[in-house]
Design a protein around this motif. Sequence first.
Motif, PDB file in Angstrom:
ATOM      1  N   GLN A 149       0.797  -1.289   0.071  1.00  0.00           N
ATOM      2  CA  GLN A 149      -0.061  -0.046   0.217  1.00  0.00           C
ATOM      3  C   GLN A 149       0.832   1.253  -0.042  1.00  0.00           C
ATOM      4  O   GLN A 149       0.630   2.369  -0.656  1.00  0.00           O
ATOM      5  CB  GLN A 149      -1.004  -0.009   1.221  1.00  0.00           C
ATOM      6  CG  GLN A 149      -2.036   1.229   1.056  1.00  0.00           C
ATOM      7  CD  GLN A 149      -2.908   1.206   2.380  1.00  0.00           C
ATOM      8  OE1 GLN A 149      -2.886   0.113   3.221  1.00  0.00           O
ATOM      9  NE2 GLN A 149      -3.701   2.073   2.557  1.00  0.00           N
ATOM     10  N   GLN A 150       1.935   1.175   0.763  1.00  0.00           N
ATOM     11  CA  GLN A 150       2.946   2.395   0.706  1.00  0.00           C
ATOM     12  C   GLN A 150       3.249   2.683  -0.725  1.00  0.00           C
ATOM     13  O   GLN A 150       3.579   3.809  -1.121  1.00  0.00           O
ATOM     14  CB  GLN A 150       3.847   2.110   1.686  1.00  0.00           C
ATOM     15  CG  GLN A 150       3.871   2.258   3.177  1.00  0.00           C
ATOM     16  CD  GLN A 150       5.166   2.365   3.871  1.00  0.00           C
ATOM     17  OE1 GLN A 150       5.942   3.102   3.719  1.00  0.00           O
ATOM     18  NE2 GLN A 150       4.953   1.768   5.200  1.00  0.00           N
ATOM     19  N   LEU A 156       6.227   7.629   3.902  1.00  0.00           N
ATOM     20  CA  LEU A 156       6.138   6.167   3.002  1.00  0.00           C
ATOM     21  C   LEU A 156       7.475   5.596   2.716  1.00  0.00           C
ATOM     22  O   LEU A 156       7.664   5.392   1.513  1.00  0.00           O
ATOM     23  CB  LEU A 156       5.331   6.446   1.907  1.00  0.00           C
ATOM     24  CG  LEU A 156       3.899   7.088   1.940  1.00  0.00           C
ATOM     25  CD1 LEU A 156       3.481   7.512   0.719  1.00  0.00           C
ATOM     26  CD2 LEU A 156       3.007   6.024   2.735  1.00  0.00           C
ATOM     27  N   PRO A 157       8.207   5.395   3.730  1.00  0.00           N
ATOM     28  CA  PRO A 157       9.751   5.062   3.489  1.00  0.00           C
ATOM     29  C   PRO A 157       9.692   3.582   2.471  1.00  0.00           C
ATOM     30  O   PRO A 157      10.580   3.533   1.631  1.00  0.00           O
ATOM     31  CB  PRO A 157      10.486   5.035   4.809  1.00  0.00           C
ATOM     32  CG  PRO A 157       9.367   4.659   5.634  1.00  0.00           C
ATOM     33  CD  PRO A 157       8.054   5.411   5.250  1.00  0.00           C
ATOM     34  N   GLN A 158       9.093   2.571   3.195  1.00  0.00           N
ATOM     35  CA  GLN A 158       8.774   1.627   2.405  1.00  0.00           C
ATOM     36  C   GLN A 158       8.364   1.596   1.056  1.00  0.00           C
ATOM     37  O   GLN A 158       8.907   0.835   0.069  1.00  0.00           O
ATOM     38  CB  GLN A 158       8.230   0.283   3.140  1.00  0.00           C
ATOM     39  CG  GLN A 158       8.817  -0.177   4.304  1.00  0.00           C
ATOM     40  CD  GLN A 158       8.000  -1.039   5.054  1.00  0.00           C
ATOM     41  OE1 GLN A 158       6.838  -0.712   5.811  1.00  0.00           O
ATOM     42  NE2 GLN A 158       8.337  -2.472   5.275  1.00  0.00           N
ATOM     43  N   LEU A 206      17.819  15.362   7.876  1.00  0.00           N
ATOM     44  CA  LEU A 206      17.647  14.178   6.867  1.00  0.00           C
ATOM     45  C   LEU A 206      17.838  13.064   7.422  1.00  0.00           C
ATOM     46  O   LEU A 206      17.793  12.099   6.588  1.00  0.00           O
ATOM     47  CB  LEU A 206      18.287  14.778   5.274  1.00  0.00           C
ATOM     48  CG  LEU A 206      17.752  16.195   4.972  1.00  0.00           C
ATOM     49  CD1 LEU A 206      18.656  16.508   3.886  1.00  0.00           C
ATOM     50  CD2 LEU A 206      16.417  15.898   4.428  1.00  0.00           C
ATOM     51  N   ALA A 207      18.640  12.831   8.543  1.00  0.00           N
ATOM     52  CA  ALA A 207      19.131  11.769   9.034  1.00  0.00           C
ATOM     53  C   ALA A 207      17.783  10.654   9.305  1.00  0.00           C
ATOM     54  O   ALA A 207      17.826   9.462   9.063  1.00  0.00           O
ATOM     55  CB  ALA A 207      19.767  11.883  10.424  1.00  0.00           C
ATOM     56  N   THR A 208      16.819  11.342   9.969  1.00  0.00           N
ATOM     57  CA  THR A 208      15.577  10.165  10.149  1.00  0.00           C
ATOM     58  C   THR A 208      15.155   9.798   9.029  1.00  0.00           C
ATOM     59  O   THR A 208      14.544   8.515   8.642  1.00  0.00           O
ATOM     60  CB  THR A 208      14.534  11.134  10.963  1.00  0.00           C
ATOM     61  OG1 THR A 208      15.145  11.697  11.987  1.00  0.00           O
ATOM     62  CG2 THR A 208      13.402  10.469  11.247  1.00  0.00           C
ATOM     63  N   VAL A 209      15.003  10.425   7.768  1.00  0.00           N
ATOM     64  CA  VAL A 209      14.494  10.249   6.521  1.00  0.00           C
ATOM     65  C   VAL A 209      15.337   8.921   6.001  1.00  0.00           C
ATOM     66  O   VAL A 209      14.875   8.077   5.353  1.00  0.00           O
ATOM     67  CB  VAL A 209      14.341  11.342   5.505  1.00  0.00           C
ATOM     68  CG1 VAL A 209      14.120  10.759   4.292  1.00  0.00           C
ATOM     69  CG2 VAL A 209      13.400  12.576   6.120  1.00  0.00           C
ATOM     70  N   ALA A 210      16.628   9.435   6.083  1.00  0.00           N
ATOM     71  CA  ALA A 210      17.620   8.394   5.594  1.00  0.00           C
ATOM     72  C   ALA A 210      17.666   7.091   6.423  1.00  0.00           C
ATOM     73  O   ALA A 210      17.852   5.868   5.709  1.00  0.00           O
ATOM     74  CB  ALA A 210      19.030   8.770   5.454  1.00  0.00           C
ATOM     75  N   GLU A 211      17.464   7.123   7.654  1.00  0.00           N
ATOM     76  CA  GLU A 211      17.495   6.132   8.399  1.00  0.00           C
ATOM     77  C   GLU A 211      16.169   5.240   8.383  1.00  0.00           C
ATOM     78  O   GLU A 211      16.124   3.937   8.123  1.00  0.00           O
ATOM     79  CB  GLU A 211      17.153   6.663  10.005  1.00  0.00           C
ATOM     80  CG  GLU A 211      17.192   5.054  10.936  1.00  0.00           C
ATOM     81  CD  GLU A 211      17.277   5.647  12.440  1.00  0.00           C
ATOM     82  OE1 GLU A 211      17.131   4.917  13.195  1.00  0.00           O
ATOM     83  OE2 GLU A 211      17.485   6.873  12.621  1.00  0.00           O
ATOM     84  N   ALA A 212      14.957   5.870   8.006  1.00  0.00           N
ATOM     85  CA  ALA A 212      13.843   5.017   7.573  1.00  0.00           C
ATOM     86  C   ALA A 212      14.030   4.389   6.133  1.00  0.00           C
ATOM     87  O   ALA A 212      13.566   3.244   6.098  1.00  0.00           O
ATOM     88  CB  ALA A 212      12.651   6.251   7.524  1.00  0.00           C
TER      89      ALA A 212
END
Length: 514
Positions: A210-211, A270-272, A491-497
Amino acid sequence: MSPLEIVILLPILAALAVWLGAPARATSVGTAVLNLLIVLGLVWQFKSASAGKAGFAYESARVVLDNPAIAFAVGADGVSLILALLTALVTFAAVWQISPEKPGIYHIASQLIAGGAFGAFLCTDVFFLYAFHELALIPTLLMIANYGHGDDEHRKAAAWKTTVYLGAGSLVLLAGLAWVVLEFSGGEKLTFDLTALKAQAAATPLPAAQQATMAFVLLLGFGTLVSLFPLHSWAAPAYASAPTPVAMLHSGVLKKFGLYGLLRIALPLLPQGFQAEWVQQALLYMLLGNILIMGFVTIHQKRLDDVLANSSVMHMGYIFLGLAAGTEIALRGAVLLMFAHGISIALLFALAGRLRSQLGTLELSKLGGLASHAPVFTVIFAFGAFASIGLPGLANFAGEVMVFIGCFTTFGVTSFGPLQWTVAIALWGVVMSAVYMLRAYRSIFQGAATTGLFMKDPALSQRVPLILLAAVLLIAGCCPWLLLGLMKTDLATVAEAASTAVQGAAKAAAGTAH
């Protein structure tokens, strides 16, 4: 009142004041200067304002509706501040470029576009983030149709084409954003607050399939606004036809909204989905279309405005490449490249507008030898042209290098994958950039004009915005940490996700294989 609210509302109030009869140029330029000073002050104070805070600085929220929860909420992190600084710089240069004999509508439109861009970058409520972008689109389209370059039929055709594409893209985007709000609001009450949506997405992530679908819808919506191939054909005619200040503001600033939206909404929520294999492959094919196909198209252009318009579409591919990589260094490079491209293309469109006003043509075959008559103009043009090519020491180079390096530091890379092959192919775009930009530079400034056209250097006062933009390219290129330091861990959180999504997909694939 938050200083961010002042930054957003000042241009809108200035447009209203000009419409009511205030002196157009004085009001517009004064507002642009004031906003630039405020934004510079916010950048200067950002370190202390954000100390010990995980979220946004300079936050403020004014409730509009309780259910659904909609608020005029503003806040800034390093990414949004960098884009606000870009908006302030380009707005100042654009309104300064408007000649005194132009009607007040030029200043009204420029201020509305600037206000919409500030709102889109600084609002933390999805409703207002979308609404401010739409506010900025309206004067853009009207100015192309009514005051654009070329004959009446040509500019109206360009305006209608742009309206159809951006209108369709906005509708797709609206559907995608509504889907996000419905899925991530949580509880009985819908919310448009971006922070609350991110918290819900982290707490209860949606299924990967769905993501992926939601991420692709947002990619199509935001991508159309950025001229992602093959949804790009509106952009070049629009920029070539637009009045100079409108071309500067839209190509330099407003176009970055789609990239900002993907970075702010699609990647963290929606990282996945964004890292799903089929979404990634589609994005890689599309961005290669921007770089390679539009590179060849740009090489074959015969007019300077067409060269600049098509090259602007081409260079979006490199920023999308950084988003596709998803690593922190690639994302930081993408933001830096957004800033650098905005400054360089705005500078080039400003110079092209000055060429058109003095010589009456932008056909490369009719130009030549201008360096001997306008040496200052020639040097300033070189800053914009060489930055666009990616010359070391100028801002675009730093952003492009970070994007390329970030693609080779992708999570768990052990061999050449699709992303790395895409980089290897995309590097040829740098060669094409050099070909068309150096050829244009040679045609304009070297040799002798077959038609005997020549121009004079702009007056000292008219050089101010041009020198400012050129200086920004040099400073940001030699000292990129001035901008990169603002982003800190944004952007660390975005990259980590994204890393977690890739590793999860790899484990799932390994489990299926066994």
